[in-house]
Design an enzyme around this catalytic site. Structure first.
Site, PDB file in Angstrom:
ATOM      1  N   LEU A  25       0.884  -1.154   0.000  1.00  0.00           N
ATOM      2  CA  LEU A  25       0.000   0.000   0.000  1.00  0.00           C
ATOM      3  C   LEU A  25       0.931   1.215   0.000  1.00  0.00           C
ATOM      4  O   LEU A  25       1.508   1.577   1.027  1.00  0.00           O
ATOM      5  CB  LEU A  25      -0.912   0.007   1.223  1.00  0.00           C
ATOM      6  CG  LEU A  25      -1.964   1.116   1.262  1.00  0.00           C
ATOM      7  CD1 LEU A  25      -2.898   1.032   0.073  1.00  0.00           C
ATOM      8  CD2 LEU A  25      -2.753   1.083   2.565  1.00  0.00           C
ATOM      9  N   LEU A  52       3.121  -1.217   4.373  1.00  0.00           N
ATOM     10  CA  LEU A  52       2.905   0.224   4.314  1.00  0.00           C
ATOM     11  C   LEU A  52       4.210   0.900   3.923  1.00  0.00           C
ATOM     12  O   LEU A  52       5.131   1.046   4.735  1.00  0.00           O
ATOM     13  CB  LEU A  52       2.414   0.755   5.667  1.00  0.00           C
ATOM     14  CG  LEU A  52       1.096   0.173   6.173  1.00  0.00           C
ATOM     15  CD1 LEU A  52       0.717   0.819   7.509  1.00  0.00           C
ATOM     16  CD2 LEU A  52      -0.024   0.357   5.158  1.00  0.00           C
ATOM     17  N   ASP A  53       4.289   1.316   2.664  1.00  0.00           N
ATOM     18  CA  ASP A  53       5.515   1.890   2.119  1.00  0.00           C
ATOM     19  C   ASP A  53       5.705   3.322   2.621  1.00  0.00           C
ATOM     20  O   ASP A  53       4.772   4.132   2.591  1.00  0.00           O
ATOM     21  CB  ASP A  53       5.446   1.871   0.594  1.00  0.00           C
ATOM     22  CG  ASP A  53       6.624   2.568  -0.050  1.00  0.00           C
ATOM     23  OD1 ASP A  53       7.748   2.063   0.096  1.00  0.00           O
ATOM     24  OD2 ASP A  53       6.408   3.621  -0.681  1.00  0.00           O
ATOM     25  N   ALA A  54       6.917   3.625   3.087  1.00  0.00           N
ATOM     26  CA  ALA A  54       7.317   4.996   3.449  1.00  0.00           C
ATOM     27  C   ALA A  54       6.341   5.658   4.410  1.00  0.00           C
ATOM     28  O   ALA A  54       6.144   6.874   4.379  1.00  0.00           O
ATOM     29  CB  ALA A  54       7.473   5.846   2.189  1.00  0.00           C
ATOM     30  N   VAL A  55       5.766   4.874   5.296  1.00  0.00           N
ATOM     31  CA  VAL A  55       4.695   5.396   6.153  1.00  0.00           C
ATOM     32  C   VAL A  55       5.191   6.429   7.160  1.00  0.00           C
ATOM     33  O   VAL A  55       4.418   7.276   7.622  1.00  0.00           O
ATOM     34  CB  VAL A  55       3.979   4.224   6.863  1.00  0.00           C
ATOM     35  CG1 VAL A  55       4.885   3.562   7.888  1.00  0.00           C
ATOM     36  CG2 VAL A  55       2.679   4.686   7.510  1.00  0.00           C
TER      37      VAL A  55
END
Length: 582
Positions: A141, A239-242
């Site tokens: 995501l 969760l990418d780069a959250v």
């Protein structure tokens, strides 16, 4: 009527109210009910609430959708064919890196979250990876930003609602000097709108425009996308780069309280509507900041062990075990129901921020220089004072552990396999990048072609080419994959490697790595011993167990067994690892 766990529902109410205010709560709860109606309670009925989320049989392959390309078929089908031929009895899950239409960053500038890039295949090809219990599917995501070519951003630029309120506008004279940057590109991008030129926030590049989570409509867009992925087979959501998600001018704009609230809300919604789904946060930051995304056991189920790759690399490069063992000794157990995601390589480089506070400056600088001597590159980040600091090393993990000019040597392969065996031994779920699995060297031609340092570890393979390599027993790819399969087969049978099993550091002489892993019920232990040096080393029995001589021992990797009284001091060859079960 939505029938759910009332405790989780109340937790969600609390988090939504804390983030957006009590006045917004009725409207947001109504939208939660709409999501439940659209996707159904228990979206993944085969993984009910309370199931065992993981055990020692779990290992995740990290791969691009087109990492393997066969003739006359979509790459996703070639990938599945390769996995079925070589890894079906070895891996439990596959992380397919962003497979959506995108405009840059090898998939992480997403144009359309709900489509599969037709150059890769279609949703049927994605779902096939998880069909019939083949593999659990991990999906990204990409939650911090979207492509500048997305409909969302086009509508913003054209002043069309609701997307005209989806992005972060900043006045030209705003002081942003305190903002933590992972890149050196300008933070703000100018864009023409019907109201004139506006400056929008772009943390990673001017093609990746940050979205504005202070607008609850943005949150609900991503909640809908999240559940859409689950309905299409995702069982682990990354969760990418959250960490950069929420922005407040005057702060560092990383790890803000509101960011943690968003993660809690995502977790709450999954617990309500899709129990059993695993949430994994990707935060390439120092260790204490990273594990903050466990929350109190109410945020991520898993977090990456970002300090592991550079610390393990340093230990094997120098033969110095102190810094790695100090870190392992200080690791606190994750909260109940949570665990670590252990890895040594990924599609990105080897992050260096996670070394902060763990490695002296001189050792840090020497490590960076050594990797450059091996053909690696360095990506930089900008500091608030305008200076630059190394952000990550761009090099394959296989070449990082080789000797210059001797990349295919037995010593280089032994060092690499030592690193991977240690990673497989640590508490948590192991993640294995495709190019590590096949001992990929630096892809310098790819770097020259794209002009991007990260391409060095993003080589794609022709299926026939790869099969030829793996069919040649002397090739590093064949040797490494065969050993990986063997080690993972042994690991699957040992309950002491369960991610919930406790871990304790052993106090061993310099140059040695040692931990003890225990079955969750305490019934059995495995001692992991590794020689990190180029010289043979000896381990005294009492350093392993106070009553070593009185026990019967099995060494699982080499396959021998014997009474402790007969064994005497254990001799470890250079870069040898032992799994000792007593």
């Amino acid at each position: 009527m939505l029938v759910v766990d009332r405790t989780v529902y109340q937790r969600l109410r609390t988090h939504l109210s804390a983030l957006y205010g009590q006045d917004e709560l009725p409207r947001m709860l109504s939208r939660i009910h709409l999501l439940a109606g659209r996707y159904g309670v228990g979206t993944c009925p085969d993984e009910p609430c309370g199931r065992v989320r993981w055990d020692q049989r779990d290992a995740v392959l990290i791969t691009y959708g087109d990492m393997v390309r066969g003739e006359g078929e979509p790459p996703l089908r070639s990938l599945l064919r390769f996995l079925e031929n070589h890894l079906s009895d070895t891996l439990s899950a596959v992380h397919v890196l962003p497979f959506f239409p995108s405009s840059s960053d090898d998939g992480f500038a997403v144009i359309d979250y709900r489509q599969v890039d037709p150059a890769l295949g279609d949703w049927e090809d994605i779902e096939a990876l998880g069909a019939d219990d083949r593999f659990r599917l991990m999906v990204d995501l990409v939650i911090n930003h979207v492509s500048s070519q997305s409909n969302w951003f086009r509508n913003f630029a054209n002043g069309i609602a609701p997307e005209r309120h989806y992005f972060i506008e900043v006045e030209p004279d705003t002081d942003l000097s305190t903002v933590t940057r992972p890149r050196t590109s300008p933070l703000l991008r100018p864009v023409q709108t019907p109201s004139g030129e506006r400056l929008v926030w772009a943390t990673f590049s001017h093609d990746q425009i940050d979205v504005d989570f202070s607008n609850p409509d943005v949150l609900f867009e991503y909640l809908d996308i999240l559940l859409f992925y689950v309905r299409n087979g995702a069982r682990i959501i990354r969760l990418d780069a959250v960490a950069y998600l929420w922005k407040t001018v005057g702060t560092n704009c990383i790890h803000l309280e509101q960011t943690h609230l968003v993660v809690k809300i995502l977790r709450d919604v999954l617990d309500l509507l899709a129990p059993g789904i695993i949430l994994l946060t990707e935060t390439n930051v120092p260790h204490q900041e990273n594990i903050g995304y466990f929350g109190a056991g109410d945020e991520a189920h898993m977090v990456y062990q970002f300090s592991l790759p550079p610390l393990l690399l340093h230990a094997l490069e120098t033969g110095e075990s102190r810094y790695l063992m100090d870190w392992v000794t200080g690791l606190e157990p994750p909260p109940l129901g949570c665990t670590f995601f252990n890895f040594t390589a990924s599609h990105d480089g080897i992050g260096l921020r996670p070394l902060e506070g763990l490695l002296p400056d001189a050792e840090f600088e020497a490590l960076v220089e050594r990797m450059q001597q091996k053909g690696g590159q360095v990506s930089w980040r900008e500091n608030p004072d305008g200076s630059r600091t190394p952000y990550e090393l761009n090099i394959t993990y296989f070449d990082a552990l080789s000797a210059p000019g001797r990349k295919d040597s037995d010593v280089g392969i032994a060092r690499f396999l030592c690193s991977q065996t240690i990673m497989l031994s640590l508490q948590g779920v192991p993640g294995i990048y495709f190019n590590s699995l096949v001992a990929a060297p630096n892809w310098l031609a790819g770097v020259e072609e794209t002009g991007r340092a990260r391409t060095i570890n993003r080589r794609k393979w022709g299926l026939a080419e790869l099969e030829d390599l793996l069919g040649d027993a002397v090739q590093p790819a064949s040797r490494v994959l065969a050993e990986y399969r063997r080690l993972l087969g042994i690991r699957r049978a040992q309950a002491a490697f369960h991610p919930d099993g406790p871990q304790r550091a052993l106090q061993l002489p310099a140059g040695l790595f040692g931990i003890e892993r225990t079955v969750p019920d305490g019934s059995e232990r495995i001692r992991v011993l590794a020689n990190l040096t180029a010289e043979p080393l000896e381990v005294q029995p009492q350093q392993i167990e106070h009553d070593f001589e009185q026990r019967q021992w099995s060494e699982l990797i080499q396959g021998w067994s014997g009474a402790g009284a007969e064994l005497g001091p254990l001799q470890l060859a250079p870069y040898q690892v032992m799994w000792l079960r007593g």
